[in-house]
Design a protein around this motif. Sequence first.
Motif, short mmCIF file in Angstrom:
data_model
loop_
_atom_site.label_atom_id
_atom_site.label_comp_id
_atom_site.label_asym_id
_atom_site.label_seq_id
_atom_site.Cartn_x
_atom_site.Cartn_y
_atom_site.Cartn_z
N ARG A 203 36.98 44.44 42.16
CA ARG A 203 36.24 45.60 41.66
C ARG A 203 36.29 45.63 40.14
O ARG A 203 37.34 45.44 39.55
CB ARG A 203 36.87 46.89 42.18
CG ARG A 203 36.77 47.06 43.66
CD ARG A 203 37.29 48.44 44.02
NE ARG A 203 37.92 48.34 45.31
CZ ARG A 203 38.81 49.17 45.77
NH1 ARG A 203 39.19 50.19 45.05
NH2 ARG A 203 39.33 49.02 46.96
N TRP A 204 35.16 45.94 39.52
CA TRP A 204 35.05 46.15 38.08
C TRP A 204 35.47 44.95 37.26
O TRP A 204 36.06 45.08 36.20
CB TRP A 204 35.83 47.40 37.65
CG TRP A 204 35.37 48.61 38.38
CD1 TRP A 204 34.13 49.16 38.35
CD2 TRP A 204 36.12 49.39 39.30
NE1 TRP A 204 34.07 50.24 39.17
CE2 TRP A 204 35.28 50.41 39.77
CE3 TRP A 204 37.42 49.33 39.77
CZ2 TRP A 204 35.70 51.36 40.68
CZ3 TRP A 204 37.83 50.28 40.67
CH2 TRP A 204 36.98 51.28 41.12
N CYS A 205 35.19 43.75 37.77
CA CYS A 205 35.51 42.55 37.02
C CYS A 205 34.75 41.37 37.59
O CYS A 205 34.04 41.49 38.58
CB CYS A 205 37.01 42.29 37.06
SG CYS A 205 37.67 41.92 38.70
N TRP B 250 45.61 45.39 35.23
CA TRP B 250 45.18 44.97 36.56
C TRP B 250 46.16 45.50 37.59
O TRP B 250 47.36 45.54 37.36
CB TRP B 250 45.17 43.44 36.66
CG TRP B 250 44.19 42.79 35.76
CD1 TRP B 250 44.44 42.19 34.56
CD2 TRP B 250 42.79 42.68 35.99
NE1 TRP B 250 43.27 41.71 34.03
CE2 TRP B 250 42.23 42.00 34.88
CE3 TRP B 250 41.94 43.09 37.01
CZ2 TRP B 250 40.89 41.72 34.78
CZ3 TRP B 250 40.58 42.81 36.90
CH2 TRP B 250 40.07 42.14 35.80
N THR B 251 45.64 45.92 38.75
CA THR B 251 46.48 46.29 39.88
C THR B 251 45.94 45.63 41.14
O THR B 251 44.76 45.27 41.21
CB THR B 251 46.56 47.82 40.08
OG1 THR B 251 45.24 48.34 40.22
CG2 THR B 251 47.27 48.50 38.91
N THR B 252 46.82 45.52 42.12
CA THR B 252 46.43 44.96 43.41
C THR B 252 47.28 45.58 44.51
O THR B 252 48.41 46.01 44.26
CB THR B 252 46.59 43.43 43.44
OG1 THR B 252 46.15 42.94 44.71
CG2 THR B 252 48.03 42.99 43.21
N ALA C 75 42.60 42.03 47.02
CA ALA C 75 41.98 43.24 46.47
C ALA C 75 42.56 43.44 45.08
O ALA C 75 43.77 43.59 44.92
CB ALA C 75 42.27 44.45 47.34
N LYS D 152 41.91 45.41 41.16
CA LYS D 152 41.20 46.47 40.45
C LYS D 152 41.51 46.38 38.96
O LYS D 152 42.67 46.27 38.55
CB LYS D 152 41.63 47.84 40.98
CG LYS D 152 40.92 48.99 40.31
CD LYS D 152 41.38 50.32 40.89
CE LYS D 152 40.76 51.49 40.17
NZ LYS D 152 41.30 52.76 40.62
N ASN E 186 41.77 48.47 35.73
CA ASN E 186 42.00 49.88 35.40
C ASN E 186 41.72 50.13 33.92
O ASN E 186 42.05 49.30 33.07
CB ASN E 186 43.46 50.26 35.70
CG ASN E 186 43.76 50.15 37.17
OD1 ASN E 186 43.49 51.07 37.92
ND2 ASN E 186 44.29 49.01 37.59
#
Length: 143
Positions: A7-9, A38-40, A65, A67, A69
Amino acid sequence: MATPLIRWCSATPTAASKGDTVTITAGAAQPGYVFDKWTTTTDGVTFADENAATTTFTMPEGEVAIKANYKKADLGLTVTNGSATVGGEAATTAQINDVVTITADAAATGYEFEKWNVLEGGVSLADATNPTTTFTMGSAAVK
């Protein structure tokens, strides 16, 4: 080949097998925001640098997954012949929606305060003719 859910990348490659190195790049931030980290929620994913807008990870087994941020940016405040505060603290930066108070320096002998002029940033002052006034920080630096 497992496909990362991102998401978003963007990712290179867009599909990877276990053990492949995947490069991810955060998308452009909205005005007034910057990339944070970054988070996952996927076990086994470790980022080379979770705080870099472009980083890598080694593909685990299965889908991933990820994300990107973002956080509010610290936007510049430049006050000529005065000072700025945010929350009662002296400030040279502010974030979107912060209420900024500006206070003019004392006028030189024989002069009096006339008005504030906003040169950059497009904010609206509560009272441009008052030596102490406020405005709400927008999404750009203010002068």
